[in-house]
Scaffold this motif. Structure first.
Motif, PDB file in Angstrom:
ATOM      1  N   ASN B  80       0.822  -1.211   0.000  1.00  0.00           N
ATOM      2  CA  ASN B  80       0.000   0.000   0.000  1.00  0.00           C
ATOM      3  C   ASN B  80       0.852   1.255   0.000  1.00  0.00           C
ATOM      4  OD1 ASN B  80      -2.147  -1.720   0.106  1.00  0.00           O
ATOM      5  ND2 ASN B  80      -2.738  -1.238   2.214  1.00  0.00           N
ATOM      6  N   ALA B  81       1.929   1.214   0.778  1.00  0.00           N
ATOM      7  CA  ALA B  81       2.812   2.375   0.820  1.00  0.00           C
ATOM      8  C   ALA B  81       3.511   2.560  -0.525  1.00  0.00           C
ATOM      9  CB  ALA B  81       3.846   2.211   1.932  1.00  0.00           C
ATOM     10  N   VAL B  82       3.904   1.449  -1.149  1.00  0.00           N
ATOM     11  CA  VAL B  82       4.633   1.554  -2.421  1.00  0.00           C
ATOM     12  C   VAL B  82       3.748   2.175  -3.497  1.00  0.00           C
ATOM     13  CG1 VAL B  82       5.697   0.229  -4.277  1.00  0.00           C
ATOM     14  CG2 VAL B  82       6.272  -0.285  -1.925  1.00  0.00           C
ATOM     15  N   PHE B  83       2.480   1.719  -3.614  1.00  0.00           N
ATOM     16  CA  PHE B  83       1.691   2.307  -4.701  1.00  0.00           C
ATOM     17  C   PHE B  83       1.310   3.751  -4.384  1.00  0.00           C
ATOM     18  CE2 PHE B  83      -2.573   2.520  -3.070  1.00  0.00           C
ATOM     19  CZ  PHE B  83      -2.931   1.326  -2.478  1.00  0.00           C
ATOM     20  N   THR B  84       1.169   4.052  -3.074  1.00  0.00           N
ATOM     21  CA  THR B  84       0.887   5.448  -2.715  1.00  0.00           C
ATOM     22  C   THR B  84       2.042   6.350  -3.111  1.00  0.00           C
ATOM     23  OG1 THR B  84      -0.447   4.726  -0.835  1.00  0.00           O
ATOM     24  CG2 THR B  84       0.351   6.989  -0.792  1.00  0.00           C
ATOM     25  N   LEU B  85       3.252   5.922  -2.755  1.00  0.00           N
ATOM     26  CA  LEU B  85       4.409   6.765  -3.052  1.00  0.00           C
ATOM     27  C   LEU B  85       4.674   6.847  -4.548  1.00  0.00           C
ATOM     28  CD1 LEU B  85       6.472   5.645  -0.055  1.00  0.00           C
ATOM     29  CD2 LEU B  85       5.894   7.998  -0.609  1.00  0.00           C
ATOM     30  N   HIS B  86       4.471   5.726  -5.246  1.00  0.00           N
ATOM     31  CA  HIS B  86       4.620   5.742  -6.693  1.00  0.00           C
ATOM     32  C   HIS B  86       3.725   6.839  -7.276  1.00  0.00           C
ATOM     33  CE1 HIS B  86       4.990   4.103 -10.793  1.00  0.00           C
ATOM     34  NE2 HIS B  86       3.683   4.210 -10.891  1.00  0.00           N
ATOM     35  N   THR B 150      -2.460   5.646   1.859  1.00  0.00           N
ATOM     36  CA  THR B 150      -3.818   6.051   1.515  1.00  0.00           C
ATOM     37  C   THR B 150      -4.077   6.078   0.021  1.00  0.00           C
ATOM     38  OG1 THR B 150      -3.040   8.318   1.469  1.00  0.00           O
ATOM     39  CG2 THR B 150      -3.986   7.563   3.526  1.00  0.00           C
ATOM     40  N   GLY B 151      -3.039   5.805  -0.806  1.00  0.00           N
ATOM     41  CA  GLY B 151      -3.165   6.146  -2.225  1.00  0.00           C
ATOM     42  C   GLY B 151      -2.850   7.622  -2.373  1.00  0.00           C
ATOM     43  N   TRP B 152      -2.442   8.059  -3.582  1.00  0.00           N
ATOM     44  CA  TRP B 152      -2.052   9.463  -3.722  1.00  0.00           C
ATOM     45  C   TRP B 152      -3.257  10.384  -3.564  1.00  0.00           C
ATOM     46  CZ3 TRP B 152      -3.533  13.109  -7.429  1.00  0.00           C
ATOM     47  CH2 TRP B 152      -4.342  12.631  -8.480  1.00  0.00           C
ATOM     48  N   THR B 153      -4.459   9.800  -3.473  1.00  0.00           N
ATOM     49  CA  THR B 153      -5.671  10.601  -3.401  1.00  0.00           C
ATOM     50  C   THR B 153      -6.063  10.987  -1.975  1.00  0.00           C
ATOM     51  OG1 THR B 153      -6.779   8.468  -3.581  1.00  0.00           O
ATOM     52  CG2 THR B 153      -6.694   9.820  -5.550  1.00  0.00           C
ATOM     53  N   PHE B 154      -5.411  10.390  -0.964  1.00  0.00           N
ATOM     54  CA  PHE B 154      -5.624  10.778   0.431  1.00  0.00           C
ATOM     55  C   PHE B 154      -7.089  10.869   0.839  1.00  0.00           C
ATOM     56  CE2 PHE B 154      -1.239  11.591   0.909  1.00  0.00           C
ATOM     57  CZ  PHE B 154      -0.792  12.441  -0.105  1.00  0.00           C
ATOM     58  N   PRO B 157     -12.680   9.285   4.933  1.00  0.00           N
ATOM     59  CA  PRO B 157     -12.131   9.416   6.279  1.00  0.00           C
ATOM     60  C   PRO B 157     -10.890   8.573   6.572  1.00  0.00           C
ATOM     61  CG  PRO B 157     -14.125   8.073   6.311  1.00  0.00           C
ATOM     62  CD  PRO B 157     -13.905   8.476   4.896  1.00  0.00           C
ATOM     63  N   TYR B 158     -10.455   7.693   5.642  1.00  0.00           N
ATOM     64  CA  TYR B 158      -9.305   6.852   5.978  1.00  0.00           C
ATOM     65  C   TYR B 158      -8.056   7.685   6.283  1.00  0.00           C
ATOM     66  CZ  TYR B 158      -5.719   3.266   5.790  1.00  0.00           C
ATOM     67  OH  TYR B 158      -4.661   2.452   6.108  1.00  0.00           O
ATOM     68  N   SER B 159      -7.842   8.751   5.470  1.00  0.00           N
ATOM     69  CA  SER B 159      -6.638   9.551   5.681  1.00  0.00           C
ATOM     70  C   SER B 159      -6.682  10.286   7.021  1.00  0.00           C
ATOM     71  CB  SER B 159      -6.470  10.560   4.543  1.00  0.00           C
ATOM     72  OG  SER B 159      -7.605  11.404   4.482  1.00  0.00           O
ATOM     73  N   LEU B 160      -7.887  10.394   7.603  1.00  0.00           N
ATOM     74  CA  LEU B 160      -7.976  11.069   8.896  1.00  0.00           C
ATOM     75  C   LEU B 160      -7.652  10.112  10.026  1.00  0.00           C
ATOM     76  CD1 LEU B 160     -11.334  12.985   8.290  1.00  0.00           C
ATOM     77  CD2 LEU B 160      -9.016  13.817   7.947  1.00  0.00           C
ATOM     78  N   LEU B 168       2.715  14.945   7.372  1.00  0.00           N
ATOM     79  CA  LEU B 168       3.957  15.410   6.755  1.00  0.00           C
ATOM     80  C   LEU B 168       3.911  15.237   5.248  1.00  0.00           C
ATOM     81  CD1 LEU B 168       6.478  16.746   7.816  1.00  0.00           C
ATOM     82  CD2 LEU B 168       7.634  14.527   7.794  1.00  0.00           C
ATOM     83  N   ALA B 169       3.356  14.119   4.807  1.00  0.00           N
ATOM     84  CA  ALA B 169       3.274  13.873   3.364  1.00  0.00           C
ATOM     85  C   ALA B 169       2.404  14.929   2.691  1.00  0.00           C
ATOM     86  CB  ALA B 169       2.724  12.470   3.098  1.00  0.00           C
ATOM     87  N   VAL B 170       1.226  15.232   3.263  1.00  0.00           N
ATOM     88  CA  VAL B 170       0.358  16.220   2.607  1.00  0.00           C
ATOM     89  C   VAL B 170       0.955  17.618   2.726  1.00  0.00           C
ATOM     90  CG1 VAL B 170      -1.713  14.840   2.930  1.00  0.00           C
ATOM     91  CG2 VAL B 170      -1.208  16.643   4.539  1.00  0.00           C
ATOM     92  N   PHE B 171       1.716  17.856   3.786  1.00  0.00           N
ATOM     93  CA  PHE B 171       2.360  19.163   3.887  1.00  0.00           C
ATOM     94  C   PHE B 171       3.399  19.315   2.778  1.00  0.00           C
ATOM     95  CE2 PHE B 171       3.440  23.099   5.561  1.00  0.00           C
ATOM     96  CZ  PHE B 171       4.805  23.217   5.745  1.00  0.00           C
TER      97      PHE B 171
END
Lengths: 99, 541, 198
Positions: B80-86, B150-154, B157-160, B168-171
């Motif tokens: 999940n982290a890999v596809f989010t960061l990709h 979270t996927g690049w779409t953040f 409510p999951y991202s919350l 930090l990532a969204v910042f």
């Protein structure tokens, strides 16, 4: 809104316009505040926003000198941003208001 | 110039290229503190390629994981982290900035006959913000709760709620947005104010129209994702409640706000690439572009109508049927100006004198791949079909055709086109052709199966899958290896061109736009004398 | 290389940046209009809890600060540094007054236990939670912009005092003024939406 009106060179201007605009803004503020107490129903928010728009228009045209700027770009900036906001809020409302 | 004893006129002081340090800094400082738009363009080139390599590596890992059902290369959380960061890296660090910040920065002033941008220091600030945003995103991998999943779409409510380092990532992405906005401001102002005499709006190269339209979208759309990401941080730290259903918030409003930017963002990605194609096709067909004004106006139309279609990402989200119908209609409309461009490019080729040099190969395959991507988009725009295709591999195939096949190939086209101008050297065209072929084959082997997989129901972002999807996944993974070989060979060929390539002349391709009238590489101030323009950008006779 | 100032270009750049600021707040206005539409009565009632007197005073404070800002630029163009400094100082003081009043309002509400995620607020209806969530977010973001504006104007004040901004070179002051007026305009909309909705 004509934006082709040339502003007088600074030596010939006085501060009168600014004071008049300020008085207008204060007056309009007074109008909206007093309206808040009255019962105008759903029309109320439309009027209140209209007054806010007029006040903003005064600030834009006179304090920010938009009335005296020449060129198509300046004339289009506010319409463009208003169009963007209207579209964003409007299309979102086709969802919010019709679920 | 001076006359020697033998009566020969010779250069006393040849004008130094922009590579030679002339300011108060030396060495690397002369680059990272430079306000020269060409140096800044190259700073972006270096950073973008670096981040692209990282993201390609993540893609390689993902495809490797999916080579067979049940293959345990990594844990589900890691996947999940890999596809989010990709996604985050490719979209925010590579595809959105690439063409505007690299080629736009390098060539906008030159193509309009100016010495630099309207705001050179803000240009440098844009790069520093870009770098800072990237560093912050990378820091989020190792701090807080670890890399985002979270996927690049953040999506709320999951991202919350997820415990990974979302803030930090969204910042970091927020800072990247600021970089983009400032670039947009710079480009619009420069195009309006610094065109040389005779450079009327309709004598501008179409590349300029492309990045000009893009700049408006950067200014107007980016702030919306800015505030959305800010609100994610406020929600997580202060519990504000605007996206939290427990507090009356509506997660769909998050999606609206997110896509109000992120859909126009894809036009930020494609419009500059289309601009590059509009430059290359006339030069390598030795023919004036067909329908100049149609292409120019289409760029503005794509930018505007493209801002009206964001709800097509939300057909299955629970939004109202009315909204879905309206967004579907608008989505079909936005295909029209893109189609006009494709038609005009092809019409330019008709009765042209075509040279299949590497830039042209990339440009032609752009048209092919972009058309597939665009047409698959129409399938998705139909509501009934979308029910079945949403969140499947069809979507993944679609956007890779559009973004990689479109913007990616457009970028490579531009790189191979402008390489001699930027670096003063020529690469091996034969090797470039072979590398292009390998890339093209690998690309289709990698991504076409995804369209079929999605059609057959394979969901996206899934860590594993049932055996019936194995064959297509295997083919796709092999495609990823071929594609990567192609990319590596392209890179090696260009680096060899840099180090050992023959010196490039001022105008190796016979282009008619202003950058080809100055030395390769250009001097710091671009022009010895500011040119006066008397004809259009694609007059070859 | 000729480095003549393109003051119009500089102004265009500032205006374009302001457009992006409008869209930044625009996102919050999208949320506000959606949640107001869904919770009309709660928003109306919650508005009564805000201090209309302080809100009105703050509106007049910002309007007057805009006047002072415009006059400061007017007088610098005339070459009258004394008046320019006077009105710039007045702008700054009114700006600080605005933030002071905002601070009073916020601390009062927080003292009453009405802030995001407070136990008291969570016991109230969802409309109230959203109203206050938006209130703090929007006036907070606006207040941050006021603060940034005050920092920028302080720098401008120093430059005017040093004579670096004068009747021949005043575009930085003009651009700072544009930013300040936008901050005023945003409040012109925030005020009725939170304090005056009927």
């Amino acid at each position: 809104m004509e934006t082709d009106v040339k502003e007088l060179p600074v030596e010939k201007r006085n501060h009168q316009t600014y004071i008049l605009v300020w008085l207008g803004l204060v007056l309009l503020t007074g109008i909206t505040v007093s309206m808040a107490g009255m019962k105008v129903g759903r029309l109320g928010i439309a009027i209140v926003l209209l007054v806010a728009a007029i006040k903003s228009g005064l600030v834009l045209c006179y304090f920010m000198h938009l009335k005296y700027e020449t060129g198509l770009l300046f004339k289009l900036m506010i319409p463009i941003v208003l169009a963007a906001l209207t579209i964003f809020i409007g299309l979102t409302f086709t969802d919010i208001a019709f679920r | 110039m001076k006359m020697t004893k033998n009566g020969v006129l010779e250069e006393t002081h040849p004008i130094p290229s922009f590579y030679e340090d002339q300011g108060k800094y030396r060495g690397i400082l002369a680059w990272i503190f430079s306000t020269d738009h060409k140096r800044i363009g190259l700073l972006y080139l270096f950073s973008v390629l670096l981040f692209f390599s990282v993201a390609v590596f993540f893609g390689f890992l993902m495809r490797l994981k999916l080579i067979a059902p049940g293959f345990t290369l990594m844990k589900p959380q890691t996947y999940n982290a890999v596809f989010t960061l990709h996604g985050i890296i490719q979209i925010f660090l590579v595809v959105i900035p690439a063409i505007p910040s690299i080629f736009g920065n390098f060539f906008l002033p030159i193509q309009i006959g100016a010495r630099d941008m309207a705001f050179p220091r803000i240009n440098l600030l844009s790069w520093w913000l870009y770098l800072s945003g990237a560093i912050i995103v990378f820091l989020s991998l190792f701090t807080g709760g670890g890399p985002v999943d979270t996927g690049w779409t953040f999506y709320a409510p999951y991202s919350l709620r997820t415990t990974v380092n979302v803030p930090l990532a969204v910042f970091g992405v927020f800072i990247l947005g600021m970089s983009s906005i400032l670039t947009g401001v710079n480009f619009v102002t420069t195009t309006h104010r610094l065109r040389t005499s005779g450079m009327t709006w309709f004598r501008l190269p179409l590349f300029i129209w492309g990045i000009y339209a893009t700049a408006w979208v950067q200014i107007l759309a980016t702030p919306v994702i800015g505030i959305t990401l800010l609100l994610i941080m406020l929600e997580r730290y202060f519990g504000v409640g605007v996206f939290d259903p427990a507090k009356g918030g509506d997660p769909l409003l998050y999606q609206h706000l997110f896509w109000i930017y992120s859909h126009p963002a894809v036009y930020i990605m494609i419009l500059p690439a289309m601009g590059v194609i509009s430059e290359i096709i006339p030069v390598f067909a030795r023919k004036r572009i067909y329908g100049y004004k149609a292409i120019a106006f289409s760029s503005m139309a794509i930018a505007s109508v493209g801002s009206l279609v964001w709800g097509h990402h939300m057909f299955v989200s629970g939004q109202s049927d009315l909204a879905s119908v309206i967004f579907s209609l608008l989505t079909f409309l936005v295909a029209v100006p893109s189609a006009i461009k494709v038609f005009n490019w092809v019409a330019t080729l008709y009765k042209g004198s075509i040279e299949l040099k590497p830039p042209m190969l990339f440009a032609l395959t752009f048209i092919f791949l972009f058309s597939i991507g665009g047409l698959t988009g129409l399938f998705q725009g139909a509501l009934a079909v979308n029910m079945h295709l949403h969140d499947t591999y069809w979507i993944v195939g679609h956007f890779h055709y559009i973004i990689f096949g479109g913007m990616g190939f457009g970028f490579l086209a531009g790189l191979h086109y402008w390489f001699p101008k930027m670096f003063g050297r020529m690469y091996d065209c034969k090797k470039a052709t072979w590398a292009w072929l390998i890339l093209f084959v690998g690309f289709n082997v990698l991504y076409f199966p995804m369209l079929i997989l999605g059609w057959e129901g394979m969901p996206r972002r899934y860590y594993d899958y049932p055996p019936q999807y194995h064959t297509l996944h295997l083919i796709s993974t092999i495609g990823s290896w071929i594609l990567i070989i192609g990319l590596i060979w392209i890179l090696i060929n260009l680096i060899q061109g840099l180090r050992k390539g023959s010196k490039a002349g001022d105008n190796p391709w016979g282009g008619a736009t202003l950058e080809w009238q100055i030395p390769s590489p250009p001097p710091t101030e671009n022009f010895e004398r500011i040119p006066e323009v008397v004809r259009g950008p694609y007059e070859f006779r | 290389m000729e480095t003549h100032q393109d003051t119009t270009g500089s102004k265009i750049g500032m205006w374009l940046f302001l457009l992006s600021e409008i869209l930044l707040f625009g996102g919050l206005f999208i949320l506000y209009s959606s949640y107001r539409y869904k919770n009309p009565l709660e928003f109306h009632l919650a508005a009564w809890e805000l201090n209309r007197v302080l809100g009105t005073i703050n509106t007049l404070v910002l309007i007057t600060s805009s006047l002072c800002m415009a006059l400061s630029i007017f007088y610098i163009q005339k070459g009258d540094r004394t008046y320019a400094v006077f009105f710039l100082l007045a702008t700054l003081m009114l700006g600080f007054l605005f933030l002071g009043i905002k601070y009073v309002e916020w601390t009062a509400k927080i003292g009453h236990g009405l802030y995001p995620n407070s136990s008291r607020l969570l016991t109230r209806g969802k409309g109230d939670i959203l109203f206050y969530g938006l209130y703090y977010s929007m006036t907070g973001l606006h207040g941050l912009h006021v603060l940034i504006g005050l920092v920028v104007l302080s720098v401008m004040l120093v430059l005017v005092l040093k004579g670096k901004i004068n009747e021949h070179h005043f575009i930085p002051l003009e651009n700072s003024g544009l930013y300040w007026h936008l901050v005023d305009i945003i409040w012109i909309f925030l005020f009725p939406l939170f304090y005056l909705i009927t």
